[in-house]
Design a protein around this motif. Structure first.
Motif, mmCIF file in Angstrom:
data_model
loop_
_atom_site.group_PDB
_atom_site.id
_atom_site.type_symbol
_atom_site.label_atom_id
_atom_site.label_comp_id
_atom_site.label_asym_id
_atom_site.label_seq_id
_atom_site.Cartn_x
_atom_site.Cartn_y
_atom_site.Cartn_z
ATOM 1 N N GLN A 173 42.586 39.213 38.249
ATOM 2 C CA GLN A 173 42.826 40.484 37.570
ATOM 3 C C GLN A 173 44.160 40.467 36.833
ATOM 4 N N GLN A 191 45.722 37.831 35.581
ATOM 5 C CA GLN A 191 45.591 37.005 34.378
ATOM 6 C C GLN A 191 44.798 37.713 33.293
ATOM 7 N N GLU A 192 43.769 38.445 33.685
ATOM 8 C CA GLU A 192 42.975 39.181 32.703
ATOM 9 C C GLU A 192 43.797 40.287 32.053
ATOM 10 N N LYS A 193 44.680 40.912 32.829
ATOM 11 C CA LYS A 193 45.535 41.962 32.282
ATOM 12 C C LYS A 193 46.546 41.388 31.305
ATOM 13 N N ARG A 245 46.127 38.704 29.451
ATOM 14 C CA ARG A 245 45.411 38.376 28.234
ATOM 15 C C ARG A 245 45.112 39.610 27.394
ATOM 16 N N SER A 246 44.738 40.709 28.065
ATOM 17 C CA SER A 246 44.434 41.937 27.331
ATOM 18 C C SER A 246 45.669 42.536 26.679
#
Length: 242
Positions: A233, A235-237, A239-240
Motif C-alpha cells: 500500500q 508503494q502504491e501511494k 506511485r500515485s
C-alpha cells in the motif's frame, strides 16, 4: 460435577490458570497415584519383576550344577502380582499430550517394556528353577525341558540359534556340542554388538545436538501478511503521488 455459582456462571475448569492440567483419574487415592505418575510406577514394576526371581533362583542352596532351589515360589508370584498390578493401574494415566511428543511417548514406551517383562516373569515362574544358559554348561547333567529365559535368550533363539546350527550341520560333533558352541559364540558377541549399537546411538545423538545448537539464533523470520500488505500500500501511494 461441580455446581454452578450463585449468579449462574459455571465454575472455571481446573488447570487452566494454574499448573499444568493432569490426566483425569478415577477411583480411590491408591488407584489414582499410578494414573498420575505412570512413569514412576512402570519403572517400579520393571524393578519388581527383575527382583522376583531372587526368591526362587539365586538364593542360598541354589546349585548351578543340579538346579535345586531353596527359594519360595509363593513370594516370587506375589511380587510378580504386585509388579503386574503397578503396570496395569498406570494404563488410564497414559495420555497423549499435544505438542509434547517426548513426554507422551516415554511413559508409553516404559509401560510396553514393563508389560513384556511381566509376561516373561510369569512364564518363568512356571518353569524349572534354572536358566537356559546353565543348560550349556559343560558340568550340567540334568535335562533341560523347561528352562527359564532371560531377555537375551529370546534374542538368541529367535535370531541366532537356527542360523548358527545350520552353519554347523556338517560338523562331525554331537548336537549338544553344537548348541553349546553356538550359545558360547552368542554370549561373546552379543555384548559387543550392544556396545557398538549404544556407541552409534550416542554418536547420532551428539551429532544431532551439535547440528541443532549450531543453527543461528537470530534467524530472520519471514514477513507477515499484514506487513507485506502495508508495504504494498505504501508503494502504491508513492506511485500515485508521483
Amino acid at each position: 460435577m461441580a455446581d454452578a455459582d450463585d449468579d449462574g456462571t459455571p465454575p472455571a475448569e481446573e488447570g487452566k490458570d494454574g499448573d499444568e492440567a493432569q490426566p483425569e483419574t478415577h477411583g480411590p487415592r491408591w488407584m489414582r497415584l499410578p494414573q498420575r505418575y505412570p512413569l514412576a510406577f512402570n519403572l517400579a514394576s520393571i524393578a519388581a519383576t527383575c527382583a522376583a526371581p531372587l526368591f526362587e533362583y539365586g538364593g542360598s542352596g541354589q546349585s548351578a550344577a543340579t538346579g535345586v532351589s531353596s527359594g519360595s515360589p509363593t513370594k516370587e508370584m506375589a511380587l510378580l502380582a504386585v509388579a503386574t498390578a503397578f503396570m496395569l493401574l498406570t494404563w488410564p494415566g497414559l495420555v497423549w499430550r499435544e505438542g509434547e511428543p517426548l513426554r507422551s511417548l516415554l511413559p508409553i514406551s516404559v509401560m510396553l517394556v514393563a508389560a513384556c517383562a511381566s509376561a516373561l516373569g510369569w512364564y518363568n515362574a512356571f518353569q524349572d528353577p534354572f536358566y537356559m544358559e546353565q543348560c550349556y554348561l559343560a558340568e550340567w547333567k540334568q535335562p533341560c525341558f523347561s528352562p527359564r529365559y532371560r531377555w537375551y535368550d529370546l534374542v538368541y533363539e529367535a535370531v541366532f540359534m537356527e542360523k548358527c546350527m545350520m552353519a554347523r550341520m556338517h560338523d562331525p560333533t554331537s548336537m549338544r556340542f553344537k548348541e553349546r558352541q553356538c550359545y558360547s559364540i552368542f554370549a561373546a558377541r552379543f555384548p559387543q554388538c550392544m556396545k557398538v549399537a549404544g556407541q552409534c546411538c550416542l554418536a547420532a545423538a551428539a551429532i544431532g545436538a551439535i547440528a541443532y545448537f549450531d543453527q543461528p539464533l537470530n534467524r530472520q523470520a519471514p514477513p507477515e501478511e499484514a506487513t507485506m500488505l502495508a508495504e504494498a500500500q505504501a508503494q502504491e501511494k508513492v506511485r500515485s503521488d508521483a
